[in-house]
Enzyme design. Structure first.
Site, short mmCIF file in Angstrom:
data_model
loop_
_atom_site.label_atom_id
_atom_site.label_comp_id
_atom_site.label_asym_id
_atom_site.label_seq_id
_atom_site.Cartn_x
_atom_site.Cartn_y
_atom_site.Cartn_z
N SER A 154 0.72 -0.88 0.26
CA SER A 154 -0.13 -0.22 -0.14
C SER A 154 0.90 1.62 0.01
O SER A 154 0.51 2.56 -0.12
CB SER A 154 -0.84 -0.41 1.52
N LYS B 253 0.56 4.07 7.20
CA LYS B 253 0.17 5.52 5.79
C LYS B 253 1.26 6.60 6.21
O LYS B 253 2.43 6.81 7.17
CB LYS B 253 -0.92 5.73 5.94
#
Length: 277
Positions: free
Chosen positions: A54, A115
Site C-alpha cells: 500500500s 500510511k
C-alpha cells in the site's frame, strides 16, 4: 575474670551469606534485559516490517524500517500489546503533512498499519480524478518515469503492467510526484481510474485526528473509506500514532531460504538499506 570476645569471631546473630545461584543471576539478567527492551521499543525507537504494497513506491514488501516513538507523544498504543499503562496521551505532538506514520488501525485499534499524513485537524481533503485537493487547492501531481520492480516472491503485479526484460518479468507502474504546500514532495502510484478511490466527497478532518493515505493510491485502504475492520480506517485519532518512519535498516525480496545461508545475501536489497524518509 571472663575472657573478652574475640573480635574476629563471627557474631552469633550474623546471617550466613546466600549461596551463589547462577539460575537467580540469569533470571535477574533476563528481567533487566526485558525492561531495557521494553523502554527502548516503547519510548525511543522500534522496528516495523512492511507487510503490504500500500505504500509503494517508497516502501516494498520485505522492507524493515525503524520508527521513532517520541514525535507525537505517548499513549497506550505506544506500548507493546497496547498495555493500558498510560492514561490518555502525554507529551503530545502533531504530525506534519507528508510524515509516514505507523499507527493502530481503527476501528479495532489492534493491527499496526503504515500510511502518509495528508490532512491535519481542520483541513479539508478531497480526491477528484485521482488528484488530491487539500483545503480547496489541488496538490501538484506530475507524471515521472515508471516505477519498475522485478517480480519476486515478495512482489507481483497484474499482467497488464508486466514486461519481459532480459529474460526477467518486470512490473511497470505509472508513477507521479506530488508536492505539498510546504514544498515537501514524494512519489505515488496511480494505476488508472478507480471510481470510489479517485473521486470522493469532501472530508473535513476533526480535531485530534489526521487524514492518512497510502502512496499506492489504487491499492490502499485508508481514510478515504469508512471505518471497517481490515478495510477502511476513516479519520485516525492522533493518539493512535505510534511513531514516525525514519530509515530502512533491512530489505529482502523474499527469495531467501533459512536452510540456505548464501541466499540470505542474494535476497537482500542492499541499495535500500539506510534509505531515509
Amino acid at each position: 575474670m571472663a575472657d573478652s570476645a574475640d573480635p574476629a569471631a563471627p557474631s552469633a546473630s550474623a546471617k550466613p551469606a546466600k549461596p551463589h545461584s547462577e539460575a537467580r543471576d540469569t533470571a535477574w539478567f533476563v528481567v533487566k534485559l526485558v525492561l531495557i527492551v521494553f523502554i527502548i521499543r516503547s519510548f525511543i525507537i522500534s522496528p516495523f516490517v512492511i507487510p503490504s504494497g500500500s505504500m509503494l513506491p517508497r516502501l516494498l514488501i520485505g522492507d524493515y524500517i525503524f520508527i521513532t516513538k517520541w514525535n507525537y507523544g505517548y499513549s497506550k498504543y505506544s506500548l507493546p500489546f497496547s498495555m493500558p499503562l498510560i492514561p490518555g496521551r502525554i507529551l503530545p505532538g502533531t504530525p506534519k503533512r507528508g510524515d509516514v506514520v505507523v499507527f493502530k488501525a481503527p476501528p479495532a485499534n489492534k493491527e499496526d498499519w503504515i500510511k502518509r499524513v495528508i490532512g491535519l485537524p481542520g483541513d479539508t481533503v478531497q480526491v477528484r480524478n485521482g488528484q488530491v485537493i487539500l483545503n480547496g487547492k489541488p496538490i501538484p501531481k506530475v507524471r515521472i518515469a515508471d516505477f519498475t520492480l522485478p517480480v519476486t516472491p515478495n512482489f507481483s503485479c497484474e499482467p497488464v503492467f508486466q514486461r519481459i526484460e532480459n529474460g526477467k518479468t518486470i512490473c511497470h507502474y505509472p508513477q507521479y510526484r506530488e508536492t505539498l504546500p510546504s514544498g515537501y514532495s514524494y512519489k505515488v502510484l496511480d494505476l488508472g481510474n478507480q471510481p470510489i478511490a479517485d473521486d470522493t466527497q469532501v472530508y473535513t478532518v476533526p480535531a485530534g485526528h489526521v487524514f492518512l493515505m497510502g502512496d499506492n493510491r489504487d491499492n490502499s485502504e485508508d481514510s478515504r473509506f469508512p471505518q471497517v475492520e481490515g478495510e477502511g480506517i476513516g479519520f485516525v485519532p492522533i493518539k493512535n500514532l505510534e511513531g514516525k518512519a525514519v530509515v530502512n535498516f533491512w530489505s529482502t525480496d523474499g527469495t531467501a531460504s533459512w536452510v540456505l545461508p548464501w541466499t540470505w545475501f542474494s535476497a537482500t536489497r542492499w541499495n535500500r538499506i539506510g534509505e531515509g524518509f
